[in-house]
Write an enzyme that holds these catalytic residues in place. Structure first.
Site, PDB file in Angstrom:
ATOM      1  N   HIS A  52      44.986   3.779  99.851  1.00 20.15           N
ATOM      2  CA  HIS A  52      45.550   2.998 100.956  1.00 20.15           C
ATOM      3  C   HIS A  52      44.469   2.328 101.809  1.00 20.15           C
ATOM      4  O   HIS A  52      44.632   1.188 102.235  1.00 20.15           O
ATOM      5  CB  HIS A  52      46.477   3.879 101.804  1.00 20.15           C
ATOM      6  CG  HIS A  52      47.736   4.256 101.072  1.00 20.15           C
ATOM      7  ND1 HIS A  52      48.191   5.550 100.947  1.00 20.15           N
ATOM      8  CD2 HIS A  52      48.615   3.498 100.366  1.00 20.15           C
ATOM      9  CE1 HIS A  52      49.305   5.553 100.220  1.00 20.15           C
ATOM     10  NE2 HIS A  52      49.574   4.329  99.859  1.00 20.15           N
ATOM     11  N   ASP A  90      56.336   4.477  99.844  1.00 21.23           N
ATOM     12  CA  ASP A  90      55.923   5.747 100.470  1.00 21.23           C
ATOM     13  C   ASP A  90      55.425   5.562 101.898  1.00 21.23           C
ATOM     14  O   ASP A  90      55.254   6.534 102.636  1.00 21.23           O
ATOM     15  CB  ASP A  90      54.840   6.432  99.616  1.00 21.23           C
ATOM     16  CG  ASP A  90      53.682   5.505  99.314  1.00 21.23           C
ATOM     17  OD1 ASP A  90      52.892   5.208 100.226  1.00 21.23           O
ATOM     18  OD2 ASP A  90      53.555   5.075  98.147  1.00 21.23           O
ATOM     19  N   ASP A 133      51.477  -3.488  96.613  1.00 18.36           N
ATOM     20  CA  ASP A 133      51.339  -2.039  96.421  1.00 18.36           C
ATOM     21  C   ASP A 133      52.464  -1.609  95.471  1.00 18.36           C
ATOM     22  O   ASP A 133      53.415  -0.943  95.862  1.00 18.36           O
ATOM     23  CB  ASP A 133      51.455  -1.346  97.781  1.00 18.36           C
ATOM     24  CG  ASP A 133      51.297   0.157  97.686  1.00 18.36           C
ATOM     25  OD1 ASP A 133      50.910   0.670  96.619  1.00 18.36           O
ATOM     26  OD2 ASP A 133      51.593   0.837  98.689  1.00 18.36           O
ATOM     27  N   THR A 159      54.353  -0.405  91.677  1.00 16.70           N
ATOM     28  CA  THR A 159      54.273   0.498  90.534  1.00 16.70           C
ATOM     29  C   THR A 159      53.547  -0.246  89.413  1.00 16.70           C
ATOM     30  O   THR A 159      53.197  -1.423  89.560  1.00 16.70           O
ATOM     31  CB  THR A 159      55.696   0.886  90.074  1.00 16.70           C
ATOM     32  OG1 THR A 159      56.467  -0.320  89.973  1.00 16.70           O
ATOM     33  CG2 THR A 159      56.374   1.804  91.063  1.00 16.70           C
ATOM     34  N   PRO A 176      61.008  -1.726  87.399  1.00 21.01           N
ATOM     35  CA  PRO A 176      61.182  -2.763  88.424  1.00 21.01           C
ATOM     36  C   PRO A 176      59.868  -3.451  88.815  1.00 21.01           C
ATOM     37  O   PRO A 176      59.878  -4.567  89.325  1.00 21.01           O
ATOM     38  CB  PRO A 176      61.774  -2.000  89.610  1.00 21.01           C
ATOM     39  CG  PRO A 176      61.450  -0.567  89.381  1.00 21.01           C
ATOM     40  CD  PRO A 176      61.391  -0.386  87.894  1.00 21.01           C
TER      41      PRO A 176
HETATM   42  N1  SAM Z   1      50.188   3.657  94.977  1.00 17.43           N
HETATM   43  C1  SAM Z   1      51.079   3.473  93.910  1.00 17.43           C
HETATM   44  C2  SAM Z   1      50.443   3.225  92.586  1.00 17.43           C
HETATM   45  O1  SAM Z   1      49.297   2.799  92.500  1.00 17.43           O
HETATM   46  O2  SAM Z   1      51.112   3.496  91.598  1.00 17.43           O
HETATM   47  C3  SAM Z   1      52.180   2.549  94.237  1.00 17.43           C
HETATM   48  C4  SAM Z   1      53.037   3.219  95.262  1.00 17.43           C
HETATM   49  S1  SAM Z   1      54.501   2.571  95.865  1.00 17.43           S
HETATM   50  C5  SAM Z   1      55.441   4.070  95.804  1.00 17.43           C
HETATM   51  C6  SAM Z   1      55.220   1.558  94.623  1.00 17.43           C
HETATM   52  C7  SAM Z   1      56.545   0.973  95.103  1.00 17.43           C
HETATM   53  O3  SAM Z   1      56.801  -0.258  94.437  1.00 17.43           O
HETATM   54  C8  SAM Z   1      57.770   1.854  94.873  1.00 17.43           C
HETATM   55  O4  SAM Z   1      58.258   2.319  96.096  1.00 17.43           O
HETATM   56  C9  SAM Z   1      58.770   0.935  94.152  1.00 17.43           C
HETATM   57  O5  SAM Z   1      60.101   1.107  94.585  1.00 17.43           O
HETATM   58  C10 SAM Z   1      58.206  -0.445  94.532  1.00 17.43           C
HETATM   59  N2  SAM Z   1      58.614  -1.520  93.623  1.00 17.43           N
HETATM   60  C11 SAM Z   1      58.644  -1.530  92.275  1.00 17.43           C
HETATM   61  N3  SAM Z   1      59.094  -2.709  91.823  1.00 17.43           N
HETATM   62  C12 SAM Z   1      59.362  -3.474  92.913  1.00 17.43           C
HETATM   63  C13 SAM Z   1      59.852  -4.788  93.100  1.00 17.43           C
HETATM   64  N4  SAM Z   1      60.189  -5.577  92.058  1.00 17.43           N
HETATM   65  N5  SAM Z   1      59.991  -5.255  94.356  1.00 17.43           N
HETATM   66  C14 SAM Z   1      59.665  -4.472  95.434  1.00 17.43           C
HETATM   67  N6  SAM Z   1      59.195  -3.219  95.307  1.00 17.43           N
HETATM   68  C15 SAM Z   1      59.050  -2.727  94.079  1.00 17.43           C
END
Ligand code: SAM
Length: 282
Positions: A62, A86, A156, A158, A163
Site C-alpha cells: 500500500h 480492503d 489496486d 486483483t 472480474p
Molecule cells: N493488493 C491486492 C493484490 O495485489 O492482489 C489487490 C487487493 S484489492 C482486494 C483487489 C480488489 O479489486 C477487490 O476488492 C476486487 O473486488 C476488485 N476488483 C476486481 N475487479 C474489479 C473491477 N472490474 N472493477 C472494480 N474493482 C474490481
C-alpha cells in the site's frame, strides 16, 4: 484438523498458508472470499484462490503504490483508486493532508463490508473519512463514463482473472488516461514479473503508445511470492521521474507521514530494474 488455504494463481507453483481460524468463507456475485488467520501473516484475505492482502505485510504494497505517485507529483488534490476493496490503499492515500478527495471504485461490496468488519488494522477509519467517495461499480465502466479528472489513478486490482481481467485491457488504460489531469500519474499492480512476465509486458504494450513516459518500479512483498512485484507507472510528464531525494524528503515531511517501508531513497531505487525485468518493458 489443520486447514491450509492454497493459492492457485500460478500454473507451476502453488503455495499454502496455514489457516489457524477461518473467519469468512463465502461466494459473492463476483468472486469467492476467504478470510483467515495465520500466525505469521495475521489476517489474510484471499479472492478466487489468490492471496490479496495480509495484516502483517500490507504496508509494503500500500505504501509503494500510493506514496511514489503522490509525492513525485507534489500537488495532488484528487485521487481515484480502482479496486482496493480492503481499504488499505484508501487509508494510505488519505494520510496525505493535501489530498481533498479520494474516489474508490470497487466492483464487490462484500469485500468492502468484510474489511469494515474484520480488517480495521488495514483500512482503519478510511471508509468513514469525509474525503472518501465510495462507489460500488465495475472499474472499466466507471472510467469509461467518468467526467471528473484525477491527479493520480491507482489500479489496486486483483490479477487478470475473473472480474479483474478487464482492468488490464487497452480500453481501460485509454479511459484512465482521459480521467487524468494534465501531468497526472497512473500506477498499476502488475504482479510478480518472474512468474507473470506476460502480464507486465502486456500492460507496457498498452501504456507505451498512450503516455510520454511509461515504465515500472519494484517492491518485494512477502505474500506475493516469486521475487519483486512490479508496479506500472504512466504519465505524460517525464519530469516526475526526475525528482530528487531532497524534493521527496520535503514533500514527505510536509505530508506528515512516517511510513514503514517507503523512504525517498527507496522511491528512487525502486525504479532501478534488473535486465530480466527491463526487457519486458519493450
Ligand atoms: N493488493 C491486492 C493484490 O495485489 O492482489 C489487490 C487487493 S484489492 C482486494 C483487489 C480488489 O479489486 C477487490 O476488492 C476486487 O473486488 C476488485 N476488483 C476486481 N475487479 C474489479 C473491477 N472490474 N472493477 C472494480 N474493482 C474490481
Amino acid at each position: 484438523m489443520t486447514d491450509w488455504v492454497e493459492e492457485t494463481l500460478h500454473k507451476d507453483l502453488h503455495i499454502k498458508l496455514k489457516a489457524d481460524r477461518v473467519l469468512f468463507d463465502s461466494e459473492s456475485a463476483h468472486q469467492r472470499l476467504v478470510l483467515f488467520e495465520n500466525a505469521t501473516f495475521g489476517r489474510v484475505l484471499a479472492l478466487d484462490g489468490v492471496m490479496q492482502t495480509t495484516e502483517k505485510d500490507e504496508f509494503i504494497y500500500h505504501e509503494m503504490l500510493s506514496h511514489p505517485p503522490i509525492l513525485a507529483h507534489g500537488r495532488v488534490r484528487k485521487v481515484l483508486i480502482v479496486g482496493g476493496g480492503d481499504g488499505g490503499m484508501l487509508e494510505e492515500v488519505l494520510k496525505h493532508r493535501r489530498v481533498e478527495k479520494v474516489t474508490m471504485v470497487d466492483i464487490d461490496d462484500t469485500v468492502i463490508e468484510l474489511a469494515k468488519r474484520h480488517l480495521r488494522t488495514i483500512c482503519g477509519e478510511a471508509f468513514e473519512d469525509p474525503r472518501t467517495d465510495l462507489v460500488v461499480a465495475d472499474g472499466i465502466e466507471f472510467v469509461a463514463s467518468c467526467q471528473e479528472r484525477y491527479d493520480v489513478i491507482i489500479v489496486d486490482s486483483t490479477d487478470p482473472i475473473g472480474p479483474g481481467e478487464a482492468l488490464f485491457t487497452a480500453d481501460f488504460y485509454e479511459s484512465c488516461k482521459t480521467c487524468l489531469t494534465p501531468g497526472g500519474v497512473l500506477v498499476t499492480q502488475n504482479g510478480v514479473p518472474f512468474l507473470q512476465s506476460g502480464e507486465l509486458a502486456a500492460t507496457m504494450t498498452c501504456l507505451r503508445p498512450l503516455f510520454a513516459d511509461a515504465g515500472c518500479y519494484l517492491a518485494t512483498v512477502p505474500t506475493y511470492v516469486g521475487g519483486p512485484m512490479a508496479f506500472g507507472w504512466a504519465s505524460d510528464d517525464p519530469a516526475l521521474r526526475q525528482v530528487t531525494v531532497e524534493m521527496l524528503k520535503d514533500r514527505l515531511a510536509e505530508a506528515g507521514i512516517e511510513p514503514c517501508y517507503y523512504t525517498p531513497e527507496v522511491h528512487l531505487a525502486a525504479f532501478a530494474l534488473p535486465p530480466y525485468i527491463a526487457e519486458l518493458l519493450g
